[in-house]
Structure formats: structure tokens, C-alpha cells
Design a protein around this motif. Structure first.
Motif, PDB file in Angstrom:
ATOM      1  N   TRP A 250       1.164  -1.089  -0.263  1.00 32.62           N
ATOM      2  CA  TRP A 250       0.264   0.105   0.181  1.00 32.62           C
ATOM      3  C   TRP A 250       0.745   1.533  -0.102  1.00 32.62           C
ATOM      4  N   ILE A 251       2.045   0.984   0.862  1.00 29.61           N
ATOM      5  CA  ILE A 251       2.629   1.919   1.143  1.00 29.61           C
ATOM      6  C   ILE A 251       3.955   2.441  -0.658  1.00 29.61           C
ATOM      7  N   GLU A 252       3.994   1.409  -0.794  1.00 28.26           N
ATOM      8  CA  GLU A 252       4.485   1.803  -2.432  1.00 28.26           C
ATOM      9  C   GLU A 252       3.742   2.101  -3.296  1.00 28.26           C
ATOM     10  N   ALA A 253       2.730   1.721  -3.021  1.00 25.65           N
ATOM     11  CA  ALA A 253       1.488   1.872  -4.605  1.00 25.65           C
ATOM     12  C   ALA A 253       1.160   3.704  -4.310  1.00 25.65           C
ATOM     13  N   LEU A 254       1.659   3.699  -3.310  1.00 28.55           N
ATOM     14  CA  LEU A 254       0.988   5.675  -2.970  1.00 28.55           C
ATOM     15  C   LEU A 254       2.058   6.368  -3.359  1.00 28.55           C
ATOM     16  N   ARG A 255       2.817   6.035  -2.828  1.00 33.04           N
ATOM     17  CA  ARG A 255       4.408   6.732  -3.323  1.00 33.04           C
ATOM     18  C   ARG A 255       4.914   6.308  -4.399  1.00 33.04           C
ATOM     19  N   ILE A 256       4.569   5.749  -5.538  1.00 34.52           N
ATOM     20  CA  ILE A 256       4.345   5.752  -7.059  1.00 34.52           C
ATOM     21  C   ILE A 256       3.480   6.584  -7.532  1.00 34.52           C
ATOM     22  N   ALA A 257       1.969   6.360  -6.719  1.00 34.36           N
ATOM     23  CA  ALA A 257       1.397   7.685  -7.490  1.00 34.36           C
ATOM     24  C   ALA A 257       1.782   8.613  -7.179  1.00 34.36           C
ATOM     25  N   ASN A 258       2.348   8.962  -5.864  1.00 32.38           N
ATOM     26  CA  ASN A 258       2.603  10.344  -4.951  1.00 32.38           C
ATOM     27  C   ASN A 258       3.803  11.047  -6.403  1.00 32.38           C
ATOM     28  N   ALA A 259       4.450  10.316  -6.574  1.00 35.11           N
ATOM     29  CA  ALA A 259       5.779  10.192  -7.696  1.00 35.11           C
ATOM     30  C   ALA A 259       5.208  11.239  -8.668  1.00 35.11           C
ATOM     31  N   ASN A 260       4.686  10.439  -9.694  1.00 38.06           N
ATOM     32  CA  ASN A 260       4.081  10.006 -10.958  1.00 38.06           C
ATOM     33  C   ASN A 260       3.098  10.743 -11.570  1.00 38.06           C
ATOM     34  N   GLY A 261       1.920  11.515  -9.936  1.00 39.85           N
ATOM     35  CA  GLY A 261       1.066  11.407 -10.748  1.00 39.85           C
ATOM     36  C   GLY A 261       0.411  12.863  -9.479  1.00 39.85           C
ATOM     37  N   GLY A 262       1.136  12.959  -8.749  1.00 39.62           N
ATOM     38  CA  GLY A 262       0.756  14.295  -7.841  1.00 39.62           C
ATOM     39  C   GLY A 262      -0.656  13.592  -7.366  1.00 39.62           C
ATOM     40  N   ALA A 263      -1.266  14.495  -6.091  1.00 42.35           N
ATOM     41  CA  ALA A 263      -1.857  14.422  -5.037  1.00 42.35           C
ATOM     42  C   ALA A 263      -3.643  13.847  -5.813  1.00 42.35           C
ATOM     43  N   ASP A 264      -3.803  14.015  -7.019  1.00 40.23           N
ATOM     44  CA  ASP A 264      -4.829  13.260  -7.086  1.00 40.23           C
ATOM     45  C   ASP A 264      -4.703  11.742  -8.230  1.00 40.23           C
ATOM     46  N   GLU A 265      -3.593  11.896  -8.224  1.00 40.27           N
ATOM     47  CA  GLU A 265      -3.033  10.134  -8.287  1.00 40.27           C
ATOM     48  C   GLU A 265      -3.019   9.344  -7.329  1.00 40.27           C
ATOM     49  N   GLU A 266      -2.669  10.351  -6.563  1.00 43.15           N
ATOM     50  CA  GLU A 266      -2.191   9.784  -5.203  1.00 43.15           C
ATOM     51  C   GLU A 266      -3.725   9.323  -3.858  1.00 43.15           C
ATOM     52  N   TYR A 267      -4.260  10.182  -4.868  1.00 43.21           N
ATOM     53  CA  TYR A 267      -5.878   9.967  -3.808  1.00 43.21           C
ATOM     54  C   TYR A 267      -7.239   8.353  -5.000  1.00 43.21           C
ATOM     55  N   LYS A 268      -6.639   8.455  -6.296  1.00 45.01           N
ATOM     56  CA  LYS A 268      -7.197   7.372  -6.780  1.00 45.01           C
ATOM     57  C   LYS A 268      -6.533   5.985  -6.597  1.00 45.01           C
ATOM     58  N   VAL A 269      -5.858   6.115  -6.597  1.00 43.98           N
ATOM     59  CA  VAL A 269      -4.937   4.610  -6.207  1.00 43.98           C
ATOM     60  C   VAL A 269      -5.400   4.752  -4.295  1.00 43.98           C
ATOM     61  N   GLY A 270      -4.774   5.293  -3.175  1.00 43.04           N
ATOM     62  CA  GLY A 270      -5.105   5.682  -2.439  1.00 43.04           C
ATOM     63  C   GLY A 270      -7.254   5.065  -2.669  1.00 43.04           C
ATOM     64  N   PHE A 271      -8.074   5.241  -2.848  1.00 43.75           N
ATOM     65  CA  PHE A 271      -9.014   5.068  -2.588  1.00 43.75           C
ATOM     66  C   PHE A 271      -9.782   3.337  -3.143  1.00 43.75           C
ATOM     67  N   GLU A 272      -8.612   4.027  -4.574  1.00 40.61           N
ATOM     68  CA  GLU A 272      -8.780   1.984  -5.085  1.00 40.61           C
ATOM     69  C   GLU A 272      -8.893   1.404  -4.498  1.00 40.61           C
ATOM     70  N   LEU A 273      -7.608   1.309  -3.734  1.00 40.57           N
ATOM     71  CA  LEU A 273      -6.956  -0.187  -2.833  1.00 40.57           C
ATOM     72  C   LEU A 273      -8.133  -0.167  -1.699  1.00 40.57           C
ATOM     73  N   SER A 274      -8.668   0.895  -1.140  1.00 39.93           N
ATOM     74  CA  SER A 274      -9.563   0.707   0.074  1.00 39.93           C
ATOM     75  C   SER A 274     -11.043   0.235  -0.936  1.00 39.93           C
ATOM     76  N   LYS A 275     -11.457   0.985  -1.439  1.00 48.63           N
ATOM     77  CA  LYS A 275     -12.375   0.171  -2.182  1.00 48.63           C
ATOM     78  C   LYS A 275     -12.771  -1.000  -2.693  1.00 48.63           C
ATOM     79  N   LYS A 276     -11.434  -1.532  -2.782  1.00 50.46           N
ATOM     80  CA  LYS A 276     -11.090  -3.284  -2.985  1.00 50.46           C
ATOM     81  C   LYS A 276     -10.942  -3.877  -1.753  1.00 50.46           C
ATOM     82  N   LEU A 277     -10.816  -3.088  -0.832  1.00 47.03           N
ATOM     83  CA  LEU A 277     -10.369  -3.901   0.427  1.00 47.03           C
ATOM     84  C   LEU A 277     -12.042  -3.713   0.899  1.00 47.03           C
ATOM     85  N   PHE A 278     -12.272  -3.276   1.004  1.00 52.56           N
ATOM     86  CA  PHE A 278     -13.911  -2.332   1.713  1.00 52.56           C
ATOM     87  C   PHE A 278     -15.113  -3.828   0.956  1.00 52.56           C
TER      88      PHE A 278
END
Length: 304
Positions: A250-278
Motif C-alpha cells: 500500500w505504501i509503495e503504491a501510494l509513493r509511486i502514485a505521488n511521484a508520478n501523478g501528484g495528489a490526484d493520482e495518490e488519491y485515486k490509487v488510495g481510494f481504489e485500494l481502500s474500495k477493493k479492500l472494503f
């Protein structure tokens, strides 16, 4: 109202949503936000927190009453041992009982030393087991000292909390057994971040219930879910919050998202991980307590 909630907890899908009253004399704006988003139609009930992190907030019992009145849905009101001795605990329960605030989450509470109130002192007559014992006494028509109450209270429904992770799983089992022994009917975990963690907790719960079966007591496990949409949140939880395990992926996916796409991509990836888990947790064990720190749009997006 509460009979339906407990039936769902024991036999069906059970989803509750946490609300955190604010540093304000008004809780109605929070209730209005929930109403505007239609969240009451997506959950089976709510909870209210009690001065988390020892920071001054609106009273959890009054907030629970407001939510119940607006939505006709049961609310689990948190009561912290940090701020009350056994006299105050019982007095609050007596008043709450008459207005039908009867589901209680017993919490030891964060230390007063981290409070935003200067020189605040914790009470801590005991841990949350004392409150669970008080509730058991009330359900028998007596106060904690064994004196019969003038009128028997309407039934109270005790809940408890526990960590979702420990290096030695046996410690989690022992904590579950203690809470079951003292009467908890539902145990809400700290946030869970992978299915294997959830499976282990459920196995430990079965062992704990079996160990307590001689006392004819058992509890249902309610999996805590806290969506992560920011790298810094994941890092903080992983590094500074005991009893939670945020997977490295999770931390690595968010780190990559932040590096490649900034806050918007970070949110998108984090939400997708959270939704899938739920969705995975709901399919495997549909007893979930959703926590979003009052970010109710995220709650709705997760639930729909």
C-alpha cells in the motif's frame, strides 16, 4: 431499533459509520451532511466518538441522541474511562437510557497528557472492563454496588474495541477473551488493511468465544475499515499507531502514485485500494465499521 441492529450483527450484513463530533456547541451541521448525502440509507447504524486523543469535542451521548432522532437508526455512543469515575459513568448511563441511547462502546481512552486542555488529568479508575461490568449490572436491574435501581433500565448493548494486529497473535486472543468475559457483544477492531489479517482475527475470535463458552458468552467481530487516500496517512499509521499493520505494498503504491501523478493520482490509487479492500471484507465477513474522520463523501463512495 436495537433489536434489528443486533440481529443484523449476529445473522446478516452489518455496516456502521463512525461520526466524530466537533470542537463546537453544534452537532447538527454534521447530521445535515449525513442527511444530504443519504448515508443513513447505506448503513445499519452509526457511532459517535468521545473526545478522541483527549481533545475537547461535543458530547458523544448527545450526538448519538441527535442522530437517532433524525434517522431512526441506532447509534453506538462511545464512553471513555479517561474522563469519568464509576459515579459519573453510571449517572450518564441512567440519563442516556431514558432517551434510548443504549448501545455503548466502552473505551479506556487516550491519555490526558496529550489533551489540548492545560493540565487535564485522567480519571482511569479502571480500564474499559469496568464499564462493561457496570452495563452488566444495569441489565440485571442493579447499580455497580449491587443496589437495585428504582426502575430496571431498558436493555443496554455493550461494545468494545481492540487492536487489529500484534506480533504475537496470542495477545489479541487474550484481549478478546477478556472483553467477551466482561460482556461485550460486539468487538470493533482497529483498521484492517488486508484480507489475511481479517481471516486471522476471525480465527482468534472463534477460539476466544470457545474459551469463554463455559460462561455462555460470545461476541461478534466487527472489522474496522479506515480508507487511506494519502501517502502521509499510510506512513503515519504504519510508524506511529500501535496495533495497526499497513502493508508495504500500500505504501509503495501510494509513493509511486505521488511521484508520478501528484495528489490526484495518490488519491485515486488510495481510494481504489481502500474500495477493493472494503468489498473483499464485506464479501468474506460482512460485519464492518467504517471510519472516515467525517469525510462523508469518501464514506459514500466506498459504500455505493
Amino acid at each position: 431499533m436495537f433489536d434489528t441492529l443486533i440481529d443484523k450483527l449476529e445473522n446478516s450484513t452489518y455496516i456502521t459509520l463512525e461520526t466524530t463530533p466537533g470542537h463546537s456547541p453544534q452537532f447538527s451541521p454534521t447530521v445535515d451532511k449525513i442527511d444530504a448525502l443519504g448515508l443513513d440509507k447505506l448503513v445499519d447504524g452509526f457511532s459517535t466518538t468521545d473526545n478522541p486523543l483527549a481533545k475537547l469535542k461535543y458530547n458523544a451521548l448527545f450526538a448519538a441522541k441527535m442522530l437517532q432522532d433524525r434517522f431512526n437508526k441506532p447509534v453506538i455512543a462511545t464512553m471513555s474511562m479517561r474522563d469519568r469515575n464509576k459515579i459519573a459513568l453510571q449517572s450518564d448511563l441512567l440519563g442516556a437510557n431514558e432517551v434510548d441511547v443504549r448501545a455503548i462502546l466502552a473505551l479506556t481512552g487516550d491519555p490526558a497528557t496529550i489533551s489540548d486542555q492545560p493540565h487535564a488529568k485522567g480519571v482511569f479508575e479502571a480500564d474499559s472492563s469496568l464499564l462493561l461490568d457496570i452495563i452488566s449490572a444495569f441489565n440485571s436491574g442493579m447499580n455497580y454496588a449491587g443496589k437495585p435501581l428504582t426502575y430496571k433500565p431498558k436493555e443496554l448493548y455493550p461494545f468494545a474495541v481492540m487492536n487489529s494486529y500484534a506480533k504475537n497473535p496470542k495477545t489479541l486472543q487474550k484481549k478478546m477473551q477478556k472483553k467477551i468475559k466482561h460482556g461485550a457483544i460486539g468487538i470493533i477492531t482497529q483498521p484492517v488493511y488486508d484480507l489475511e489479517n481479517a481471516k486471522q482475527l476471525l480465527e482468534l475470535k472463534e477460539i476466544a468465544n470457545n474459551e469463554c463458552c463455559g460462561e455462555r458468552k460470545s461476541a461478534e467481530l466487527i472489522l474496522g475499515v479506515f480508507p487511506i487516500t494519502k501517502l502521509r496517512t499510510a506512513q503515519f499509521l504504519a510508524a506511529h499507531v500501535p496495533g495497526i499493520n499497513v502493508p508495504d505494498n500500500w505504501i509503495e503504491a501510494l509513493r509511486i502514485a505521488n511521484a508520478n501523478g501528484g495528489a490526484d493520482e495518490e488519491y485515486k490509487v488510495g481510494f481504489e485500494l481502500s474500495k477493493k479492500l472494503f468489498d473483499e471484507l464485506k464479501e468474506y465477513h460482512p460485519k464492518i465499521h467504517l471510519m472516515t474522520a467525517n469525510q462523508f463523501q469518501i464514506a459514500k463512495d466506498i459504500l455505493v
